[in-house]
Scaffold this active site. Structure first.
Site, PDB file in Angstrom:
ATOM      1  N   LYS A   1       0.839  -1.201   0.000  1.00 26.79           N
ATOM      2  CA  LYS A   1       0.000   0.000   0.000  1.00 26.79           C
ATOM      3  C   LYS A   1       0.881   1.261   0.000  1.00 26.79           C
ATOM      4  O   LYS A   1       1.598   1.521   0.959  1.00 26.79           O
ATOM      5  CB  LYS A   1      -0.910   0.051   1.230  1.00 26.79           C
ATOM      6  CG  LYS A   1      -1.934   1.190   1.105  1.00 26.79           C
ATOM      7  CD  LYS A   1      -2.619   1.544   2.401  1.00 26.79           C
ATOM      8  CE  LYS A   1      -1.812   2.483   3.249  1.00 26.79           C
ATOM      9  NZ  LYS A   1      -1.633   3.826   2.670  1.00 26.79           N
TER      10      LYS A   1
ATOM     11  N   GLY B   1       7.398   4.619   8.049  1.00 24.99           N
ATOM     12  CA  GLY B   1       6.533   5.760   8.330  1.00 24.99           C
ATOM     13  C   GLY B   1       6.810   6.310   9.711  1.00 24.99           C
ATOM     14  O   GLY B   1       7.932   6.186  10.224  1.00 24.99           O
ATOM     15  N   SER B   2       5.796   6.875  10.326  1.00 30.73           N
ATOM     16  CA  SER B   2       5.991   7.549  11.607  1.00 30.73           C
ATOM     17  C   SER B   2       6.182   6.554  12.745  1.00 30.73           C
ATOM     18  O   SER B   2       5.656   5.439  12.711  1.00 30.73           O
ATOM     19  CB  SER B   2       4.801   8.450  11.905  1.00 30.73           C
ATOM     20  OG  SER B   2       3.624   7.689  11.971  1.00 30.73           O
ATOM     21  N   THR B   3       6.897   6.982  13.761  1.00 28.38           N
ATOM     22  CA  THR B   3       7.088   6.161  14.958  1.00 28.38           C
ATOM     23  C   THR B   3       5.739   5.868  15.616  1.00 28.38           C
ATOM     24  O   THR B   3       5.497   4.767  16.110  1.00 28.38           O
ATOM     25  CB  THR B   3       8.050   6.878  15.931  1.00 28.38           C
ATOM     26  OG1 THR B   3       9.340   6.945  15.299  1.00 28.38           O
ATOM     27  CG2 THR B   3       8.193   6.132  17.251  1.00 28.38           C
ATOM     28  N   GLU B   4       4.858   6.859  15.565  1.00 30.63           N
ATOM     29  CA  GLU B   4       3.522   6.702  16.148  1.00 30.63           C
ATOM     30  C   GLU B   4       2.783   5.498  15.527  1.00 30.63           C
ATOM     31  O   GLU B   4       2.276   4.631  16.233  1.00 30.63           O
ATOM     32  CB  GLU B   4       2.762   8.003  15.879  1.00 30.63           C
ATOM     33  CG  GLU B   4       1.471   8.170  16.598  1.00 30.63           C
ATOM     34  CD  GLU B   4       0.682   9.345  16.016  1.00 30.63           C
ATOM     35  OE1 GLU B   4       1.272  10.195  15.307  1.00 30.63           O
ATOM     36  OE2 GLU B   4      -0.529   9.380  16.252  1.00 30.63           O
TER      37      GLU B   4
ATOM     38  N   GLY C   1       4.162   3.130  13.785  1.00 32.96           N
ATOM     39  CA  GLY C   1       4.982   1.951  14.071  1.00 32.96           C
ATOM     40  C   GLY C   1       4.578   1.301  15.386  1.00 32.96           C
ATOM     41  O   GLY C   1       4.494   0.076  15.492  1.00 32.96           O
TER      42      GLY C   1
ATOM     43  N   GLU D   1      10.609   0.721   9.928  1.00 31.64           N
ATOM     44  CA  GLU D   1      11.577   1.771   9.582  1.00 31.64           C
ATOM     45  C   GLU D   1      10.908   3.084   9.954  1.00 31.64           C
ATOM     46  O   GLU D   1      10.000   3.527   9.246  1.00 31.64           O
ATOM     47  CB  GLU D   1      11.775   1.702   8.065  1.00 31.64           C
ATOM     48  CG  GLU D   1      13.022   2.298   7.557  1.00 31.64           C
ATOM     49  CD  GLU D   1      14.178   1.369   7.767  1.00 31.64           C
ATOM     50  OE1 GLU D   1      14.954   1.678   8.665  1.00 31.64           O
ATOM     51  OE2 GLU D   1      14.271   0.356   7.065  1.00 31.64           O
TER      52      GLU D   1
ATOM     53  N   CYS E   1      13.727  10.465   6.646  1.00 32.72           N
ATOM     54  CA  CYS E   1      13.811   9.905   8.003  1.00 32.72           C
ATOM     55  C   CYS E   1      15.220  10.021   8.558  1.00 32.72           C
ATOM     56  O   CYS E   1      15.411  10.190   9.747  1.00 32.72           O
ATOM     57  CB  CYS E   1      13.325   8.462   8.012  1.00 32.72           C
ATOM     58  SG  CYS E   1      14.004   7.479   6.686  1.00 32.72           S
TER      59      CYS E   1
ATOM     60  N   GLU F   1      10.995  14.982  15.537  1.00 29.43           N
ATOM     61  CA  GLU F   1      11.183  14.915  14.095  1.00 29.43           C
ATOM     62  C   GLU F   1      10.267  15.950  13.437  1.00 29.43           C
ATOM     63  O   GLU F   1       9.043  15.875  13.569  1.00 29.43           O
ATOM     64  CB  GLU F   1      10.840  13.506  13.585  1.00 29.43           C
ATOM     65  CG  GLU F   1      11.035  13.374  12.091  1.00 29.43           C
ATOM     66  CD  GLU F   1      10.816  11.958  11.577  1.00 29.43           C
ATOM     67  OE1 GLU F   1       9.732  11.391  11.823  1.00 29.43           O
ATOM     68  OE2 GLU F   1      11.726  11.420  10.925  1.00 29.43           O
TER      69      GLU F   1
HETATM   70  P1  NAI Z   1       2.172   7.842   8.669  1.00 27.76           P
HETATM   71  O1  NAI Z   1       3.068   6.995   9.485  1.00 27.76           O
HETATM   72  O2  NAI Z   1       0.762   8.037   9.132  1.00 27.76           O
HETATM   73  O3  NAI Z   1       2.085   7.275   7.171  1.00 27.76           O
HETATM   74  C1  NAI Z   1       2.935   6.311   6.599  1.00 27.76           C
HETATM   75  C2  NAI Z   1       2.111   5.206   5.943  1.00 27.76           C
HETATM   76  O4  NAI Z   1       1.393   4.497   6.946  1.00 27.76           O
HETATM   77  C3  NAI Z   1       1.060   5.676   4.943  1.00 27.76           C
HETATM   78  O5  NAI Z   1       0.984   4.752   3.880  1.00 27.76           O
HETATM   79  C4  NAI Z   1      -0.227   5.632   5.764  1.00 27.76           C
HETATM   80  O6  NAI Z   1      -1.390   5.470   4.980  1.00 27.76           O
HETATM   81  C5  NAI Z   1      -0.005   4.405   6.614  1.00 27.76           C
HETATM   82  N1  NAI Z   1      -0.749   4.345   7.861  1.00 27.76           N
HETATM   83  C6  NAI Z   1      -1.250   5.364   8.617  1.00 27.76           C
HETATM   84  N2  NAI Z   1      -1.859   4.888   9.711  1.00 27.76           N
HETATM   85  C7  NAI Z   1      -1.773   3.540   9.664  1.00 27.76           C
HETATM   86  C8  NAI Z   1      -2.205   2.484  10.521  1.00 27.76           C
HETATM   87  N3  NAI Z   1      -2.854   2.723  11.663  1.00 27.76           N
HETATM   88  N4  NAI Z   1      -1.925   1.209  10.175  1.00 27.76           N
HETATM   89  C9  NAI Z   1      -1.244   0.944   9.053  1.00 27.76           C
HETATM   90  N5  NAI Z   1      -0.812   1.896   8.196  1.00 27.76           N
HETATM   91  C10 NAI Z   1      -1.067   3.184   8.497  1.00 27.76           C
HETATM   92  O7  NAI Z   1       2.883   9.241   8.503  1.00 27.76           O
HETATM   93  P2  NAI Z   1       2.186  10.672   8.203  1.00 27.76           P
HETATM   94  O8  NAI Z   1       1.009  10.866   9.101  1.00 27.76           O
HETATM   95  O9  NAI Z   1       1.981  10.799   6.768  1.00 27.76           O
HETATM   96  O10 NAI Z   1       3.350  11.682   8.668  1.00 27.76           O
HETATM   97  C11 NAI Z   1       3.434  12.104  10.010  1.00 27.76           C
HETATM   98  C12 NAI Z   1       4.866  12.184  10.460  1.00 27.76           C
HETATM   99  O11 NAI Z   1       5.465  10.910  10.390  1.00 27.76           O
HETATM  100  C13 NAI Z   1       5.765  13.055   9.616  1.00 27.76           C
HETATM  101  O12 NAI Z   1       5.682  14.398   9.995  1.00 27.76           O
HETATM  102  C14 NAI Z   1       7.115  12.467   9.897  1.00 27.76           C
HETATM  103  O13 NAI Z   1       7.631  12.998  11.075  1.00 27.76           O
HETATM  104  C15 NAI Z   1       6.834  11.000  10.089  1.00 27.76           C
HETATM  105  N6  NAI Z   1       7.122  10.197   8.874  1.00 27.76           N
HETATM  106  C16 NAI Z   1       8.290   9.518   8.817  1.00 27.76           C
HETATM  107  C17 NAI Z   1       8.619   8.815   7.687  1.00 27.76           C
HETATM  108  C18 NAI Z   1       9.902   8.085   7.600  1.00 27.76           C
HETATM  109  O14 NAI Z   1      10.380   7.818   6.496  1.00 27.76           O
HETATM  110  N7  NAI Z   1      10.508   7.704   8.705  1.00 27.76           N
HETATM  111  C19 NAI Z   1       7.750   8.791   6.515  1.00 27.76           C
HETATM  112  C20 NAI Z   1       6.505   9.493   6.686  1.00 27.76           C
HETATM  113  C21 NAI Z   1       6.229  10.179   7.832  1.00 27.76           C
END
Ligand code: NAI
Ligand code: MG
Length: 491
Positions: A195, A247-250, A252, A269, A303, A400
């Site tokens: 996804k 994606g986000s630590t939250e 994760g 990651e 990241c 972050e």
């Molecule tokens: P996010 O972690 O919500 O999104 C990343 C992916 O996870 C997207 O595909 C999203 O649809 C999916 N996702 C969201 N909630 C989910 C859940 N409960 N279960 C499974 N998948 C889920 O990140 P977001 O809200 O777009 O960005 C927020 C913050 O996260 C950013 O400001 C940044 O600090 C951090 N982030 C870090 C990344 C990294 O590469 N380490 C990448 C993206 C965001």
């Protein structure tokens, strides 16, 4: 087909939208509407729902994209489950050939991928063109090579695939993250449900077209679109054997809770707050260049971004002056312009988050410098910003930001900077700038981070394992280590 008035204009009045690739006569086609890629076919979502993905540089819609619900995710997982015995049963060298073919097709369509990536996500075209897309192809080439060599990678044991991998990726490096996830999974004989992020689904869907063209057996790779709700359906699906998430630590942490007590394997990651450390003996101009790249590459949506700069006190003035001068030369604006250094912020939401941090800096009364660029009238843009003398306790140094904002701190001794650099819940990457090899080696052994760069930053290679310590996640992607995450080892 409609002709362009100029190189980067778009038309929205036809069935198709076209943008012209820089220095090219070829047209880039973005469909008006995208369905789900399940079992080798594009199928309408059972949810009946679609959402829009926009171009963050113009705020205009690019396409409608299917929103997968429970039934859609079931169909994708079932297709992957059904394909698994066939795919994992193929001679390994045959699997390698398919992966190799996908790599070749990405190379052939590199220009198209680069333009779509830039339009959908806002990153500068020169980064999409020179870094993201070539690296995505490189990952497929690299893992194609491993497919029939797993017994050498894991000697004295039998390496077996896990089954169906659920892969959830972010919006900062959309095609590259798809490659990091899909290539090793396939090389090990797993099948996939991937996804992409809701703001940047288009290159993954383009990849789906190309996977179709490659003749990969149906159901081996399925691509479903949607937001976090769709992601959660994948995570919670009982027929998924492994979750790979970036994606986000939250989120994760949510995923870890969701799979606790199940047999699902996971690699996560997550976020970072990397220290980039300049010692007084460093080649200063090279270091300043590395610091600029470390934080402003991809608008800071990285990241492993070098978002905390530690400068040795004796060179503080010189480094600050050079950073300010360099900031003024950065071109912020149209991501499709090949001269642009800093493109559009990926989404309105992310821009609001970043602006929130700029306010924190203001309210703390921090000394700062912001580039004086004139920003485009529409689109989500943010001026590159430096904050000086940031306290260790400031949220700017702790959290972050994921934007073009650098928190600068100083230090006197090696021990002091090691302690400060490690004083963070994250541990993804770090950078060290010094003329002394011994210092670089000392720091690289003491810093608690998964990747340490010396006299360079943000360098990626498919052969190199990437991943975090502490709240930056666990498991490694890339290199030989990236295979382990998709295998059961049987002795
Ligand atoms: P996010 O972690 O919500 O999104 C990343 C992916 O996870 C997207 O595909 C999203 O649809 C999916 N996702 C969201 N909630 C989910 C859940 N409960 N279960 C499974 N998948 C889920 O990140 P977001 O809200 O777009 O960005 C927020 C913050 O996260 C950013 O400001 C940044 O600090 C951090 N982030 C870090 C990344 C990294 O590469 N380490 C990448 C993206 C965001
Ligand atoms: Mg978009």
């Amino acid at each position: 087909m409609s002709k362009k008035e100029n190189a980067f204009s778009l038309k929205f009045d036809t069935e198709w939208t076209y943008a012209e690739a820089p220095e090219s006569t070829s047209h880039i086609a973005i469909e008006k509407k995208y369905d789900l890629f399940i079992d080798g076919k594009f199928v309408k979502p059972k949810s009946g729902k679609y959402f829009e993905t926009i171009n963050p540089a113009t705020e205009k819609p690019l396409a409608k994209v299917a929103e997968a619900n429970q039934k859609d995710v079931d169909a994708a997982v079932n297709a992957a489950r059904k394909a698994f015995p066939k795919w994992s049963g193929l001679p390994a060298k045959e699997r390698g050939k398919y992966i190799f073919r996908i790599a070749r097709l990405i190379q052939e369509k590199a220009r198209e991928f680069a333009v779509i990536e830039t339009m959908d996500g806002g990153k500068p075209i020169k980064e999409a063109r020179d870094i993201d897309i070539p690296l995505a192809a490189a990952h497929f080439f690299y893992y194609a090579g491993w497919a029939d060599k797993l017994q050498y990678a894991f000697p004295n044991a039998k390496a077996e695939p896990l089954g169906v991998a659920g892969q959830i990726i972010p919006w900062n490096f959309p095609l590259l993250m798809a490659a990091w996830k899909i290539a090793p999974a396939l090389a090990c004989g797993n099948t996939v449900v991937l996804k992409p992020a809701e703001t940047t689904p288009l290159t993954a869907l383009k990849l789906a077209e190309l996977i179709q063209e490659s003749g990969l057996p149906n159901g081996v790779v399925n691509i479903v679109t949607g937001d976090g709700k769709t992601g959660a359906l994948i995570v919670e699906h009982p027929e998924i054997d492994k979750i790979a998430f970036t994606g986000s630590t939250e989120v994760g942490k949510i995923i870890q809770r969701a799979i606790a007590g199940t047999n699902k394997k996971a690699t996560l990651e997550l976020g970072g707050k990397a220290a980039n450390i300049i010692f007084e003996d460093a080649p200063i101009d090279q270091a300043v260049e590395g610091v600029i790249n470390g934080i402003f590459f991809n608008q800071g949506h990285v990241c492993c971004a070098g978002s905390r700069l530690f400068v040795q006190e004796s060179i503080q003035k010189e480094v600050e002056r050079k950073l300010v001068d360099r900031l003024e030369t950065l071109i912020v604006g149209d991501p499709l312009d090949k001269n642009t250094d800093v493109g559009a912020i990926n989404s309105k939401q992310q821009l609001e988050t970043i602006n929130g941090y700029l306010k924190i800096g203001e309210s703390e009364g921090l000394r700062s410098h912001q580039a004086k660029n004139k920003l485009p009238d529409s689109g989500y843009f943010c001026r590159p910003t430096l904050f000086f003398d940031v306290a260790q306790s400031s949220r700017l140094a702790k959290e972050e930001i994921f934007g073009p904002v650098l928190a600068i701190q100083t230090f006197r001794t090696v021990d002091e900077v090691i302690e400060k650099a490690n004083n963070t819940p994250y541990g993804l990457s770090a950078g060290v700038w010094t003329d002394k090899g011994s210092k670089a080696f000392n720091l690289s052994s003491q810093l608690k981070a998964g990747v340490i760069w010396a006299n360079t930053f943000n360098k990626f290679d498919p052969t190199s394992p990437f991943g975090g310590y502490k709240e930056s996640g666990f498991g490694r992607e890339g290199g030989l280590h990236g295979l382990a995450a998709y295998l059961k080892i049987k002795a």
